[in-house]
Structure formats: structure tokens, C-alpha cells
Write a protein that holds these residues in place. Structure first.
Motif, PDB file in Angstrom:
ATOM      1  N   LYS A 334       0.769  -1.184   0.212  1.00 20.70           N
ATOM      2  CA  LYS A 334      -0.035   0.049   0.279  1.00 20.70           C
ATOM      3  C   LYS A 334       0.723   1.254   0.163  1.00 20.70           C
ATOM      4  CE  LYS A 334      -4.255  -1.528   2.236  1.00 20.70           C
ATOM      5  NZ  LYS A 334      -5.157  -1.297   3.274  1.00 20.70           N
ATOM      6  N   GLU A 335       2.039   1.255   0.661  1.00 21.75           N
ATOM      7  CA  GLU A 335       2.914   2.467   0.825  1.00 21.75           C
ATOM      8  C   GLU A 335       3.831   2.445  -0.346  1.00 21.75           C
ATOM      9  OE1 GLU A 335       2.029   4.678   3.036  1.00 21.75           O
ATOM     10  OE2 GLU A 335       0.488   3.525   3.762  1.00 21.75           O
ATOM     11  N   CYS A 336       3.706   1.487  -1.207  1.00 23.12           N
ATOM     12  CA  CYS A 336       4.820   1.405  -2.350  1.00 23.12           C
ATOM     13  C   CYS A 336       4.628   2.892  -3.279  1.00 23.12           C
ATOM     14  CB  CYS A 336       4.627   0.419  -3.281  1.00 23.12           C
ATOM     15  SG  CYS A 336       5.490   0.183  -4.640  1.00 23.12           S
ATOM     16  N   LYS A 337       5.487   3.628  -3.571  1.00 22.81           N
ATOM     17  CA  LYS A 337       5.451   4.753  -4.344  1.00 22.81           C
ATOM     18  C   LYS A 337       4.849   4.387  -5.747  1.00 22.81           C
ATOM     19  CE  LYS A 337       9.798   4.971  -6.917  1.00 22.81           C
ATOM     20  NZ  LYS A 337      11.203   5.665  -7.151  1.00 22.81           N
ATOM     21  N   LYS A 340       1.034   4.481  -5.414  1.00 23.93           N
ATOM     22  CA  LYS A 340       0.463   5.740  -5.507  1.00 23.93           C
ATOM     23  C   LYS A 340       0.274   6.401  -6.823  1.00 23.93           C
ATOM     24  CE  LYS A 340       0.258   5.779  -1.029  1.00 23.93           C
ATOM     25  NZ  LYS A 340      -0.790   5.717  -0.111  1.00 23.93           N
TER      26      LYS A 340
END
Length: 401
Positions: A334-337, A340
Motif C-alpha cells: 500500500k505504501e509503495c510509491k 500511489k
């Protein structure tokens, strides 16, 4: 004029039913006038009498010129598949009328073939051009100079193995002066057959013979190049010969560099092109993105999208979908750039081009890879509501999750 032709032409016409009949009536009147200008004779009688044009007395070319012009009006306001469909009908109509004239005993002359070939070439019906070329050969009709050019170019696009043969036939008929115009399609045909060395041989031969080589010849040679070294060589040759380079030149160089993933050489020429006043366009940026993808430089490929916006060039939907797909493949959480970025690209596609099946599939794949179940379920519902098929492996992943 045959009944089948009338039905086809009226179906193809974008005008009213009554107007279509008036146009056809006028064409039929002219054709009938030609028919009665001279008594009808058989093909054998025409040949024995030494009449080169048959009973139509040379007016077949004018008839086909007017017929093609009237047919062309039928799609002047159309685009896309509608226009393409009407062109196919027009080609079929003209071939049928040509066959009718032949069956009526007339000798179809060189100028008639030249008129029909020229129209087919303008309509980009290259296979039909080559079909008529074969008929002319069978009927021992010698093509005009312009017809030979159309045949050479058409064969380079559809049947590259016969391009050189048509050029040799043109030379045999005394059209050696066509060399300057024949060089680009000859190079193109050899490139299509992956004969890069022979393409260079044609280019060098023309150069040595003092033939004036235009930008098209250099572009076709660039199309044959498969690495940065040879494309850079052509680029330098164009500068030395004072050939004006344009965006197409740059695109072809970048394409060649992408085969060898030579980013350094590509960027060097890209910067030089910018200094020469060459403006990058959509195809240029797409070539850069392909280059970065082949070199495994995802961040740089994503950066091209931002560069396009800065230069007021709007990315097309396939380009955005391609970059979105790459971001989805690189997503790890989820926090992978990249996840995003995938969300931003997905929103851009929806806002600019609306819903697409590929965009939804890629974004769903990214949501599953990132473990974002809420987003994945939402996307699944939107896909079902839009009637998009859900890939089996993704459906299984949602069930297992």
C-alpha cells in the motif's frame, strides 16, 4: 451501369435517396452516350482492326475519373470505420465497372488503368493497386510512368518482395529516371524483409550515382536501423548533406536506439534535436517511454509523462495505460510509491478518457498486489456494473483473500 453498382453506391451515399439516384442517373447517361458514340465490337474485332482504345474511343479514362470523384463525395464528411467501409465499396464498384467494360469487348487502355490506379493509391488501397498491376501484366498493357511509381510504393507497403521486381520492369520499359523516386520504397521494402545490408547498398548506390536523395530516403534508411550506432550515422549524414530534419527523423532515431537500449546515445541526439528547434510530439515521447522500459528505467519512463504535461502535450490513453501497467507490476504494498503513482494515473485516465477495461484491469491487479482489499472490491463492483469481464486469476485472488 449494373444494378448491383446502383445498389452499392446508394447504400454508400451519405446523401438522400433521391439525390443518390440523380447522381447515378447522370453518370449512367454519360456512360450510355459513350456507348453509342461508336458501334460495339468484340475484342477480337478491335484487335484485328488495330484499334488501341476499343469502341469507347478513349473516353473510359474520363468516365472513371468522374465516377471516382462522385464516389469520393460519399465519405468526404466521414471518418474512421464508416469512411473505410465506404472506400471498400467504392473500390469494389470501380473494379466491377472495369470488369464490365472488359467483358463488353473493349480494350481497356493504359490511361484508364492509370486513372483507376491513381485513385486506389490515393485511397490507400494498396492491395487493389497491385491487383490491377497484375491484370495489366496479364493483358500486356504497359504502365505509365506514374503508374509504375504507384506500383513500386504500393508493393513496398504490402508485398515488399515484389518491389524490386516492379522497379526492374520500369527500367525495362525505359523509365530509368524514376530512380530518385524509387529509392525510398526500395529501401523500405528491404527493411521490411530485414535486409539492412541490402538497404544500405541501395542507398550507397544511389549516392554514388549522384542521385538526389530526399529526406524520405534517409527516413526509410533510419527505419531499417536496429541500433544507436547506425542511426547516429544516418543522423550525421543528414546534417552533412544539409537535409532538414524534423520530428519524424528524431522519432526514428529514438526507435533505433530502443532496440539496443542505448539511453545515453538517444538522449544525446534528443538534446541536439531540441537545440536545432525540433519540437517533440506525442510519438517522440512514446518512443522515449519505450526506450526507458526496454532499459528497465521505470522511474524515468514515468517522468516522461510529467515532461509531456510541462510541454503541453497530452498523453494518449494507450500511453497512460502502458505506464499504469508498469506501475502495477512494480507494486509491492500500500505504501509503495508505484501504487500511489498507479492511483494517480488511473484517475487521470478516468478524467480524460473515461472508463476503459484495460485501465480497470491494471488497477485491480495493483490493488490485489498491494493488499488493498477495499479498493479491489470497489473496482470489482465498478467493472461488473460496466459489463467488463473480470480475469479469472483476479477473481480467485479476491475469493482467497
Amino acid at each position: 451501369m449494373s444494378k448491383g453498382y446502383i445498389q452499392r453506391a446508394i447504400l454508400a451515399s451519405s446523401e438522400t435517396h433521391r439525390t443518390g439516384h440523380l447522381v447515378l442517373k447522370e453518370l449512367k447517361r454519360e456512360k450510355d452516350t459513350v456507348n453509342v458514340s461508336k458501334p460495339r465490337t468484340s475484342r477480337a474485332e478491335n484487335v484485328s482492326a488495330g484499334l488501341p482504345l476499343g469502341w469507347r474511343d478513349g473516353r473510359t479514362s474520363a468516365f472513371f475519373h468522374k465516377l471516382s470523384a462522385e464516389l469520393e463525395k460519399m465519405w468526404q464528411n466521414d471518418t474512421g470505420k464508416v469512411r473505410d467501409g465506404k472506400i471498400v465499396i467504392a473500390v469494389s464498384t470501380m473494379l466491377k465497372e472495369l470488369k464490365n467494360i472488359y467483358n463488353e469487348g473493349a480494350i481497356v487502355d493504359t490511361h484508364t488503368y492509370a486513372t483507376v490506379v491513381e485513385r486506389f493509391f490515393r485511397w490507400k488501397q494498396y492491395r487493389s493497386v497491385l491487383q490491377l498491376g497484375a491484370v495489366m501484366r496479364a493483358e500486356h498493357v504497359i504502365p505509365t510512368r506514374a503508374t509504375y511509381i504507384y506500383l513500386i510504393i504500393a508493393s513496398s507497403r504490402e508485398q515488399p518482395q515484389y518491389c524490386k521486381l516492379w522497379w526492374q520492369r520500369a527500367c525495362n520499359d525505359g523509365h530509368h529516371s524514376l530512380y530518385e523516386m524509387a529509392v525510398p520504397p526500395l529501401i523500405r521494402s528491404l527493411g521490411a524483409m530485414n535486409k539492412e545490408e541490402e538497404a544500405w547498398g541501395v542507398f550507397k548506390g544511389a549516392w554514388s550515382a549522384g542521385v538526389r536523395l530526399h529526406r524520405d530516403a534517409y527516413h526509410e534508411l533510419l527505419f531499417c536501423c536496429k541500433d544507436a550506432k547506425t542511426s547516429g550515422r544516418v543522423w550525421s549524414m543528414m546534417k552533412e548533406a544539409n537535409i532538414t530534419m524534423d520530428t519524424m527523423t528524431l522519432n526514428l532515431v529514438l526507435r533505433a536506439c530502443s532496440f539496443s537500449s542505448d539511453v545515453e546515445s538517444a538522449l544525446s541526439i534528443y538534446e541536439e534535436a531540441r537545440s536545432l528547434g525540433i519540437t517533440p510530439r506525442l510519438e517522440t515521447y512514446r518512443a522515449l517511454i519505450s526506450l526507458y522500459f526496454k532499459a528497465g528505467m521505470l522511474d524515468e519512463a514515468i517522468g516522461v509523462i510529467a515532461t509531456m504535461s510541462d510541454n503541453s502535450v497530452r498523453p494518449d490513453c494507450p500511453t497512460l495505460e502502458r505506464v499504469l501497467g508498469a506501475c502495477c507490476d512494480a507494486t509491492t504494498g500500500k505504501e509503495c510509491k508505484y501504487y500511489k503513482l498507479a492511483e494517480l494515473l488511473f484517475c487521470q485516465i478516468l478524467q480524460t478518457y473515461g472508463r476503459t477495461h484495460k485501465a480497470y484491469t491494471n488497477m485491480l491487479q495493483a490493488a490485489i498486489a498491494a493488499g488493498d482489499r477495499d479498493t479491489a472490491v470497489r473496482l470489482k463492483g465498478e467493472m461488473e456494473a460496466a459489463g467488463y469481464a473480470l480475469p479469472v486469476e483476479m477473481a480467485h485472488a479476491l475469493v482467497d483473500g
